[in-house]
Design a protein around this motif. Sequence first.
Motif, PDB file in Angstrom:
ATOM      1  N   ALA A  31      50.626  28.024  40.318  1.00 31.16           N
ATOM      2  CA  ALA A  31      50.557  26.640  40.796  1.00 31.16           C
ATOM      3  C   ALA A  31      49.713  26.534  42.059  1.00 31.16           C
ATOM      4  O   ALA A  31      48.934  25.587  42.228  1.00 31.16           O
ATOM      5  CB  ALA A  31      51.962  26.094  41.043  1.00 31.16           C
ATOM      6  N   ALA A  32      49.838  27.507  42.954  1.00 29.05           N
ATOM      7  CA  ALA A  32      49.056  27.494  44.188  1.00 29.05           C
ATOM      8  C   ALA A  32      47.566  27.681  43.899  1.00 29.05           C
ATOM      9  O   ALA A  32      46.719  27.026  44.519  1.00 29.05           O
ATOM     10  CB  ALA A  32      49.553  28.585  45.136  1.00 29.05           C
ATOM     11  N   ILE A  33      47.238  28.547  42.958  1.00 34.39           N
ATOM     12  CA  ILE A  33      45.831  28.768  42.598  1.00 34.39           C
ATOM     13  C   ILE A  33      45.216  27.494  42.021  1.00 34.39           C
ATOM     14  O   ILE A  33      44.105  27.101  42.388  1.00 34.39           O
ATOM     15  CB  ILE A  33      45.701  29.945  41.605  1.00 34.39           C
ATOM     16  N   VAL A  34      45.934  26.843  41.135  1.00 33.22           N
ATOM     17  CA  VAL A  34      45.431  25.597  40.546  1.00 33.22           C
ATOM     18  C   VAL A  34      45.212  24.550  41.635  1.00 33.22           C
ATOM     19  O   VAL A  34      44.169  23.896  41.691  1.00 33.22           O
ATOM     20  CB  VAL A  34      46.394  25.073  39.458  1.00 33.22           C
ATOM     21  N   LEU A  35      46.188  24.406  42.508  1.00 32.47           N
ATOM     22  CA  LEU A  35      46.079  23.404  43.567  1.00 32.47           C
ATOM     23  C   LEU A  35      44.922  23.718  44.514  1.00 32.47           C
ATOM     24  O   LEU A  35      44.136  22.829  44.863  1.00 32.47           O
ATOM     25  CB  LEU A  35      47.394  23.309  44.346  1.00 32.47           C
ATOM     26  N   PRO A  60      31.744  24.202  44.521  1.00 31.59           N
ATOM     27  CA  PRO A  60      31.527  24.107  43.071  1.00 31.59           C
ATOM     28  C   PRO A  60      32.722  24.708  42.328  1.00 31.59           C
ATOM     29  O   PRO A  60      33.354  25.659  42.805  1.00 31.59           O
ATOM     30  CB  PRO A  60      30.267  24.937  42.846  1.00 31.59           C
ATOM     31  N   ARG A  61      33.036  24.154  41.182  1.00 37.20           N
ATOM     32  CA  ARG A  61      34.276  24.513  40.463  1.00 37.20           C
ATOM     33  C   ARG A  61      34.427  26.018  40.266  1.00 37.20           C
ATOM     34  O   ARG A  61      35.493  26.580  40.494  1.00 37.20           O
ATOM     35  CB  ARG A  61      34.298  23.791  39.120  1.00 37.20           C
ATOM     36  N   ALA A  62      33.375  26.702  39.836  1.00 40.05           N
ATOM     37  CA  ALA A  62      33.474  28.145  39.574  1.00 40.05           C
ATOM     38  C   ALA A  62      33.789  28.916  40.854  1.00 40.05           C
ATOM     39  O   ALA A  62      34.602  29.849  40.839  1.00 40.05           O
ATOM     40  CB  ALA A  62      32.182  28.650  38.952  1.00 40.05           C
ATOM     41  N   GLN A  63      33.162  28.548  41.952  1.00 44.65           N
ATOM     42  CA  GLN A  63      33.429  29.231  43.214  1.00 44.65           C
ATOM     43  C   GLN A  63      34.836  28.947  43.717  1.00 44.65           C
ATOM     44  O   GLN A  63      35.520  29.838  44.241  1.00 44.65           O
ATOM     45  CB  GLN A  63      32.407  28.821  44.264  1.00 44.65           C
ATOM     46  N   ALA A  64      35.300  27.716  43.569  1.00 45.21           N
ATOM     47  CA  ALA A  64      36.655  27.365  44.010  1.00 45.21           C
ATOM     48  C   ALA A  64      37.700  28.129  43.204  1.00 45.21           C
ATOM     49  O   ALA A  64      38.673  28.643  43.771  1.00 45.21           O
ATOM     50  CB  ALA A  64      36.877  25.859  43.866  1.00 45.21           C
ATOM     51  N   VAL A  65      37.495  28.243  41.903  1.00 46.27           N
ATOM     52  CA  VAL A  65      38.438  28.980  41.060  1.00 46.27           C
ATOM     53  C   VAL A  65      38.413  30.462  41.413  1.00 46.27           C
ATOM     54  O   VAL A  65      39.464  31.103  41.522  1.00 46.27           O
ATOM     55  CB  VAL A  65      38.123  28.757  39.565  1.00 46.27           C
ATOM     56  N   GLY A  66      37.238  31.027  41.609  1.00 41.91           N
ATOM     57  CA  GLY A  66      37.131  32.441  41.968  1.00 41.91           C
ATOM     58  C   GLY A  66      37.785  32.746  43.303  1.00 41.91           C
ATOM     59  O   GLY A  66      38.534  33.725  43.435  1.00 41.91           O
ATOM     60  N   LEU A  67      37.532  31.904  44.295  1.00 40.83           N
ATOM     61  CA  LEU A  67      38.122  32.107  45.614  1.00 40.83           C
ATOM     62  C   LEU A  67      39.642  31.933  45.578  1.00 40.83           C
ATOM     63  O   LEU A  67      40.381  32.729  46.165  1.00 40.83           O
ATOM     64  CB  LEU A  67      37.499  31.136  46.618  1.00 40.83           C
ATOM     65  N   ALA A  68      40.113  30.931  44.871  1.00 34.58           N
ATOM     66  CA  ALA A  68      41.556  30.705  44.762  1.00 34.58           C
ATOM     67  C   ALA A  68      42.235  31.862  44.024  1.00 34.58           C
ATOM     68  O   ALA A  68      43.335  32.284  44.397  1.00 34.58           O
ATOM     69  CB  ALA A  68      41.831  29.388  44.040  1.00 34.58           C
ATOM     70  N   THR A  69      41.580  32.381  43.000  1.00 28.54           N
ATOM     71  CA  THR A  69      42.147  33.503  42.254  1.00 28.54           C
ATOM     72  C   THR A  69      42.235  34.751  43.120  1.00 28.54           C
ATOM     73  O   THR A  69      43.242  35.471  43.086  1.00 28.54           O
ATOM     74  CB  THR A  69      41.311  33.783  40.995  1.00 28.54           C
ATOM     75  N   MET A  70      41.205  35.015  43.905  1.00 29.24           N
ATOM     76  CA  MET A  70      41.257  36.176  44.799  1.00 29.24           C
ATOM     77  C   MET A  70      42.357  36.015  45.841  1.00 29.24           C
ATOM     78  O   MET A  70      43.068  36.966  46.157  1.00 29.24           O
ATOM     79  CB  MET A  70      39.905  36.391  45.467  1.00 29.24           C
ATOM     80  N   LEU A  71      42.516  34.813  46.353  1.00 27.62           N
ATOM     81  CA  LEU A  71      43.573  34.552  47.321  1.00 27.62           C
ATOM     82  C   LEU A  71      44.952  34.641  46.664  1.00 27.62           C
ATOM     83  O   LEU A  71      45.945  34.940  47.331  1.00 27.62           O
ATOM     84  CB  LEU A  71      43.374  33.175  47.947  1.00 27.62           C
ATOM     85  N   GLY A  72      45.000  34.445  45.359  1.00 25.64           N
ATOM     86  CA  GLY A  72      46.252  34.530  44.620  1.00 25.64           C
ATOM     87  C   GLY A  72      46.934  35.883  44.737  1.00 25.64           C
ATOM     88  O   GLY A  72      48.168  35.970  44.742  1.00 25.64           O
ATOM     89  N   PHE A  73      46.163  36.950  44.852  1.00 29.53           N
ATOM     90  CA  PHE A  73      46.761  38.275  45.017  1.00 29.53           C
ATOM     91  C   PHE A  73      47.549  38.358  46.324  1.00 29.53           C
ATOM     92  O   PHE A  73      48.639  38.933  46.365  1.00 29.53           O
ATOM     93  CB  PHE A  73      45.682  39.365  44.969  1.00 29.53           C
ATOM     94  N   LEU A  74      47.003  37.785  47.374  1.00 28.80           N
ATOM     95  CA  LEU A  74      47.715  37.771  48.658  1.00 28.80           C
ATOM     96  C   LEU A  74      48.933  36.850  48.601  1.00 28.80           C
ATOM     97  O   LEU A  74      49.987  37.162  49.162  1.00 28.80           O
ATOM     98  CB  LEU A  74      46.780  37.327  49.773  1.00 28.80           C
ATOM     99  N   ILE A  75      48.788  35.724  47.929  1.00 31.33           N
ATOM    100  CA  ILE A  75      49.911  34.783  47.796  1.00 31.33           C
ATOM    101  C   ILE A  75      51.065  35.439  47.048  1.00 31.33           C
ATOM    102  O   ILE A  75      52.217  35.364  47.473  1.00 31.33           O
ATOM    103  CB  ILE A  75      49.457  33.484  47.093  1.00 31.33           C
ATOM    104  N   TYR A  76      50.759  36.118  45.955  1.00 32.79           N
ATOM    105  CA  TYR A  76      51.796  36.773  45.163  1.00 32.79           C
ATOM    106  C   TYR A  76      52.529  37.836  45.983  1.00 32.79           C
ATOM    107  O   TYR A  76      53.771  37.913  45.933  1.00 32.79           O
ATOM    108  CB  TYR A  76      51.180  37.383  43.911  1.00 32.79           C
TER     109      TYR A  76
END
Length: 99
Positions: free
Chosen positions: A31-35, A43-59
Motif C-alpha cells: 500500500a505504501a509503494i502504491v501511494l 515520470p511514472r516508471a521512475q516513481a514506481v522504481g523509486l517507490a519499489t526500492m524504498l519498499g525494502f526499507l519500509i518492509y
Amino acid sequence: MKVLSASARYRWAVLSRVLAASLGGYAFTWAAIVLLALLWPLPRAQAVGLATMLGFLIYAAVAMWVFATRSAWRAWAGIVAWTALFAALGWWLMQGAAT
C-alpha cells in the motif's frame, strides 16, 4: 475448557507477531509503494522504481516495529489501520487519475 499456560500464550504471541511482520508488513509495504508511486512528481516508471526500492526499507522498518510494540494486538491494529488508510488514499488517487 483448558487454560493456556504462560509458555503457550507467549508462543502464540510470538507467532502472531511473526505473521503480522510477514503478512501484515507485506500488505502495508504494498500500500505504501502504491501511494508513494502515485504521489511523487516523477515520470511514472521512475516513481514506481523509486517507490519499489524504498519498499525494502519500509518492509524492514515495519518488521522491526512489530516486534518493538507492547503487544501483538497493537502491532496488528497499527498495521491494519495504516494499510487501510494508505490503500484508500491510493485507490482515491487512482480514481482521480483515471478521469
